[in-house]
Motif scaffolding. Structure first.
Motif, PDB file in Angstrom:
ATOM      1  N   ILE A 280       0.419   4.205  -2.714  1.00 47.84           N
ATOM      2  CA  ILE A 280       0.215   5.534  -2.386  1.00 47.84           C
ATOM      3  C   ILE A 280       1.109   6.539  -2.962  1.00 47.84           C
ATOM      4  O   ILE A 280       0.665   7.706  -3.471  1.00 47.84           O
ATOM      5  CB  ILE A 280       0.016   5.801  -0.893  1.00 47.84           C
ATOM      6  CG1 ILE A 280      -1.098   4.823  -0.131  1.00 47.84           C
ATOM      7  CG2 ILE A 280       0.174   7.474  -0.233  1.00 47.84           C
ATOM      8  CD1 ILE A 280      -0.881   4.845   1.192  1.00 47.84           C
ATOM      9  N   LYS A 281       2.190   6.138  -3.259  1.00 50.45           N
ATOM     10  CA  LYS A 281       3.286   7.125  -3.772  1.00 50.45           C
ATOM     11  C   LYS A 281       2.916   7.292  -5.399  1.00 50.45           C
ATOM     12  O   LYS A 281       3.484   8.487  -5.783  1.00 50.45           O
ATOM     13  CB  LYS A 281       4.719   6.460  -3.701  1.00 50.45           C
ATOM     14  CG  LYS A 281       5.328   6.695  -2.328  1.00 50.45           C
ATOM     15  CD  LYS A 281       6.569   5.910  -2.525  1.00 50.45           C
ATOM     16  CE  LYS A 281       7.011   5.866  -0.872  1.00 50.45           C
ATOM     17  NZ  LYS A 281       8.461   5.010  -0.773  1.00 50.45           N
ATOM     18  N   GLN A 282       2.148   6.691  -5.940  1.00 46.66           N
ATOM     19  CA  GLN A 282       1.746   6.674  -7.152  1.00 46.66           C
ATOM     20  C   GLN A 282       0.305   7.339  -7.388  1.00 46.66           C
ATOM     21  O   GLN A 282       0.076   7.645  -8.696  1.00 46.66           O
ATOM     22  CB  GLN A 282       1.721   5.160  -7.856  1.00 46.66           C
ATOM     23  CG  GLN A 282       2.997   4.464  -7.950  1.00 46.66           C
ATOM     24  CD  GLN A 282       3.735   5.149  -8.776  1.00 46.66           C
ATOM     25  OE1 GLN A 282       3.616   5.900  -9.794  1.00 46.66           O
ATOM     26  NE2 GLN A 282       5.049   5.315  -8.408  1.00 46.66           N
ATOM     27  N   LEU A 283      -0.511   7.567  -6.462  1.00 47.29           N
ATOM     28  CA  LEU A 283      -1.741   8.263  -6.653  1.00 47.29           C
ATOM     29  C   LEU A 283      -1.627   9.778  -6.631  1.00 47.29           C
ATOM     30  O   LEU A 283      -0.861  10.571  -6.120  1.00 47.29           O
ATOM     31  CB  LEU A 283      -2.357   8.010  -5.229  1.00 47.29           C
ATOM     32  CG  LEU A 283      -2.620   6.457  -4.993  1.00 47.29           C
ATOM     33  CD1 LEU A 283      -3.738   6.491  -3.517  1.00 47.29           C
ATOM     34  CD2 LEU A 283      -3.592   5.764  -5.869  1.00 47.29           C
ATOM     35  N   PRO A 284      -2.291  10.341  -7.748  1.00 45.87           N
ATOM     36  CA  PRO A 284      -2.478  11.767  -7.982  1.00 45.87           C
ATOM     37  C   PRO A 284      -3.358  12.355  -6.701  1.00 45.87           C
ATOM     38  O   PRO A 284      -4.159  11.722  -6.461  1.00 45.87           O
ATOM     39  CB  PRO A 284      -3.052  11.662  -9.355  1.00 45.87           C
ATOM     40  CG  PRO A 284      -3.860  10.474  -9.582  1.00 45.87           C
ATOM     41  CD  PRO A 284      -3.041   9.541  -8.649  1.00 45.87           C
ATOM     42  N   GLU A 285      -2.987  13.651  -6.533  1.00 49.70           N
ATOM     43  CA  GLU A 285      -3.883  14.375  -5.502  1.00 49.70           C
ATOM     44  C   GLU A 285      -5.291  14.600  -5.954  1.00 49.70           C
ATOM     45  O   GLU A 285      -5.951  14.585  -5.167  1.00 49.70           O
ATOM     46  CB  GLU A 285      -2.990  15.699  -5.057  1.00 49.70           C
ATOM     47  CG  GLU A 285      -1.672  15.472  -4.425  1.00 49.70           C
ATOM     48  CD  GLU A 285      -1.176  16.999  -4.019  1.00 49.70           C
ATOM     49  OE1 GLU A 285      -2.066  17.869  -3.802  1.00 49.70           O
ATOM     50  OE2 GLU A 285      -0.109  16.854  -3.627  1.00 49.70           O
TER      51      GLU A 285
ATOM     52  N   HIS B 218      -4.439  -3.423   1.058  1.00 47.38           N
ATOM     53  CA  HIS B 218      -4.259  -3.042   2.698  1.00 47.38           C
ATOM     54  C   HIS B 218      -5.524  -2.048   2.776  1.00 47.38           C
ATOM     55  O   HIS B 218      -5.848  -1.248   2.112  1.00 47.38           O
ATOM     56  CB  HIS B 218      -3.156  -2.614   2.809  1.00 47.38           C
ATOM     57  CG  HIS B 218      -2.918  -2.418   4.518  1.00 47.38           C
ATOM     58  ND1 HIS B 218      -3.143  -1.098   5.070  1.00 47.38           N
ATOM     59  CD2 HIS B 218      -2.605  -3.255   5.489  1.00 47.38           C
ATOM     60  CE1 HIS B 218      -3.066  -1.448   6.179  1.00 47.38           C
ATOM     61  NE2 HIS B 218      -2.649  -2.590   6.654  1.00 47.38           N
ATOM     62  N   SER B 219      -6.180  -2.152   3.976  1.00 45.88           N
ATOM     63  CA  SER B 219      -7.291  -1.377   4.336  1.00 45.88           C
ATOM     64  C   SER B 219      -6.989   0.124   4.367  1.00 45.88           C
ATOM     65  O   SER B 219      -7.709   1.036   4.367  1.00 45.88           O
ATOM     66  CB  SER B 219      -8.024  -1.866   5.466  1.00 45.88           C
ATOM     67  OG  SER B 219      -7.227  -1.670   6.647  1.00 45.88           O
ATOM     68  N   SER B 220      -5.701   0.398   4.560  1.00 48.74           N
ATOM     69  CA  SER B 220      -5.388   1.930   4.763  1.00 48.74           C
ATOM     70  C   SER B 220      -5.562   2.501   3.509  1.00 48.74           C
ATOM     71  O   SER B 220      -5.814   3.733   3.360  1.00 48.74           O
ATOM     72  CB  SER B 220      -3.840   1.974   4.939  1.00 48.74           C
ATOM     73  OG  SER B 220      -2.950   1.266   4.254  1.00 48.74           O
ATOM     74  N   LEU B 221      -5.642   1.821   2.318  1.00 46.81           N
ATOM     75  CA  LEU B 221      -5.930   2.548   1.082  1.00 46.81           C
ATOM     76  C   LEU B 221      -7.208   3.134   0.930  1.00 46.81           C
ATOM     77  O   LEU B 221      -7.632   3.948   0.048  1.00 46.81           O
ATOM     78  CB  LEU B 221      -5.659   1.550  -0.113  1.00 46.81           C
ATOM     79  CG  LEU B 221      -4.294   1.064  -0.571  1.00 46.81           C
ATOM     80  CD1 LEU B 221      -4.065   0.048  -1.272  1.00 46.81           C
ATOM     81  CD2 LEU B 221      -3.479   2.362  -1.271  1.00 46.81           C
ATOM     82  N   LYS B 222      -8.334   2.705   1.900  1.00 46.59           N
ATOM     83  CA  LYS B 222      -9.609   3.180   1.879  1.00 46.59           C
ATOM     84  C   LYS B 222      -9.543   4.930   1.972  1.00 46.59           C
ATOM     85  O   LYS B 222     -10.448   5.250   1.211  1.00 46.59           O
ATOM     86  CB  LYS B 222     -10.288   2.455   2.936  1.00 46.59           C
ATOM     87  CG  LYS B 222     -10.812   0.939   2.551  1.00 46.59           C
ATOM     88  CD  LYS B 222     -12.069   0.938   2.101  1.00 46.59           C
ATOM     89  CE  LYS B 222     -12.366  -0.654   1.883  1.00 46.59           C
ATOM     90  NZ  LYS B 222     -12.950  -1.048   0.888  1.00 46.59           N
ATOM     91  N   GLN B 223      -8.768   5.207   2.777  1.00 45.80           N
ATOM     92  CA  GLN B 223      -8.981   6.618   3.040  1.00 45.80           C
ATOM     93  C   GLN B 223      -8.466   7.681   1.835  1.00 45.80           C
ATOM     94  O   GLN B 223      -8.614   8.822   1.670  1.00 45.80           O
ATOM     95  CB  GLN B 223      -7.954   7.151   4.098  1.00 45.80           C
ATOM     96  CG  GLN B 223      -6.624   6.636   3.963  1.00 45.80           C
ATOM     97  CD  GLN B 223      -5.582   7.038   5.270  1.00 45.80           C
ATOM     98  OE1 GLN B 223      -5.938   7.789   6.052  1.00 45.80           O
ATOM     99  NE2 GLN B 223      -4.395   6.333   5.241  1.00 45.80           N
TER     100      GLN B 223
ATOM    101  N   ALA C  80       1.100  -1.199  -0.066  1.00 43.99           N
ATOM    102  CA  ALA C  80      -0.104   0.127  -0.135  1.00 43.99           C
ATOM    103  C   ALA C  80       0.888   1.106  -0.042  1.00 43.99           C
ATOM    104  O   ALA C  80       0.672   2.180  -0.553  1.00 43.99           O
ATOM    105  CB  ALA C  80      -0.895  -0.262   1.032  1.00 43.99           C
ATOM    106  N   GLU C  81       2.164   1.142   0.737  1.00 43.61           N
ATOM    107  CA  GLU C  81       2.960   2.324   0.632  1.00 43.61           C
ATOM    108  C   GLU C  81       3.416   2.773  -0.548  1.00 43.61           C
ATOM    109  O   GLU C  81       3.590   3.660  -1.167  1.00 43.61           O
ATOM    110  CB  GLU C  81       3.825   2.097   1.809  1.00 43.61           C
ATOM    111  CG  GLU C  81       3.499   2.255   3.254  1.00 43.61           C
ATOM    112  CD  GLU C  81       4.737   1.839   4.121  1.00 43.61           C
ATOM    113  OE1 GLU C  81       5.803   1.228   3.673  1.00 43.61           O
ATOM    114  OE2 GLU C  81       4.489   1.412   5.257  1.00 43.61           O
ATOM    115  N   LYS C  82       3.665   1.755  -1.455  1.00 43.89           N
ATOM    116  CA  LYS C  82       4.245   2.001  -2.802  1.00 43.89           C
ATOM    117  C   LYS C  82       2.945   2.448  -3.804  1.00 43.89           C
ATOM    118  O   LYS C  82       3.385   3.139  -4.523  1.00 43.89           O
ATOM    119  CB  LYS C  82       4.411   0.445  -3.555  1.00 43.89           C
ATOM    120  CG  LYS C  82       5.837   0.064  -2.824  1.00 43.89           C
ATOM    121  CD  LYS C  82       6.219  -1.526  -3.645  1.00 43.89           C
ATOM    122  CE  LYS C  82       7.346  -2.309  -3.001  1.00 43.89           C
ATOM    123  NZ  LYS C  82       7.590  -3.413  -3.689  1.00 43.89           N
TER     124      LYS C  82
END
Length: 169
Positions: free
Chosen positions: A75-80, A124-129, A71-73
């Motif tokens: 998140i780094k690829q997600l645009p704002e 991972h559930s952290s991606l939900k946010q 998930a950390e990887k």
């Protein structure tokens, strides 16, 4: 918009899509199918594929920790300012016509549509946010590489439905 006969006519616009996928295709068949759908999609969408390396794991490892690292990887690829759509087993199910309506609605916002496909152990559930939507391609379970090709096919199908082409029956 309606034409002079009262039929619905879709304004043609180009979708901007990013697919973030954990893992690379190892089988030639997946590569060939993806190439075909990306070619078919080219008049409708600008597609960017981001392949991230999966984290290897063994039988006795903490899968939640591995999903968190993956998930950390991601998140780094997600645009704002993108529309983030997670592909999950328990996400919302839509038929192809409903999916096309969904794409028309969220694609019409003018933002990049970002689809996230996890590894074989899921997301991972952290991606939900970070996400705006969670969808499922089917109640069936597919290998994540197949899910990627199915997603590409469904995006193509949605585009043909929206443009009135004779692909969806």
């Amino acid at each position: 918009m309606l034409d002079v006969s009262g039929n619905k006519v879709y304004d043609y616009f180009m979708f901007k899509v990013k697919i973030i996928a954990l893992g690379k295709f190892k089988e030639a068949a997946y590569k060939e199918l993806e190439a075909e759908f990306l070619k078919r999609l080219s008049p409708f969408a600008k597609i960017k594929i981001v392949e991230l390396p999966e984290i290897g794991y063994g039988k006795n490892q903490d899968l939640e920790k591995i999903k968190e690292q993956e998930a950390e990887k991601i998140i780094k690829q997600l645009p704002e300012d993108g529309v983030i759509i997670l592909l999950e087993e328990k996400g919302n199910l839509r038929n192809s016509k409903d999916f096309s309506t969904f794409l028309e609605r969220v694609g019409g916002l003018g933002k990049e549509l970002v689809f996230v496909i996890g590894s074989g152990i899921g997301l991972h559930s952290s991606l939900k946010q970070y996400s705006n939507y969670s969808i499922s391609l089917s109640p069936l379970t597919f290998p994540h590489n197949m899910a990627r090709v199915l997603l590409e096919e469904q995006i193509y199908r949605a585009c043909t439905i929206l443009s009135g082409k004779e692909y969806h029956k």
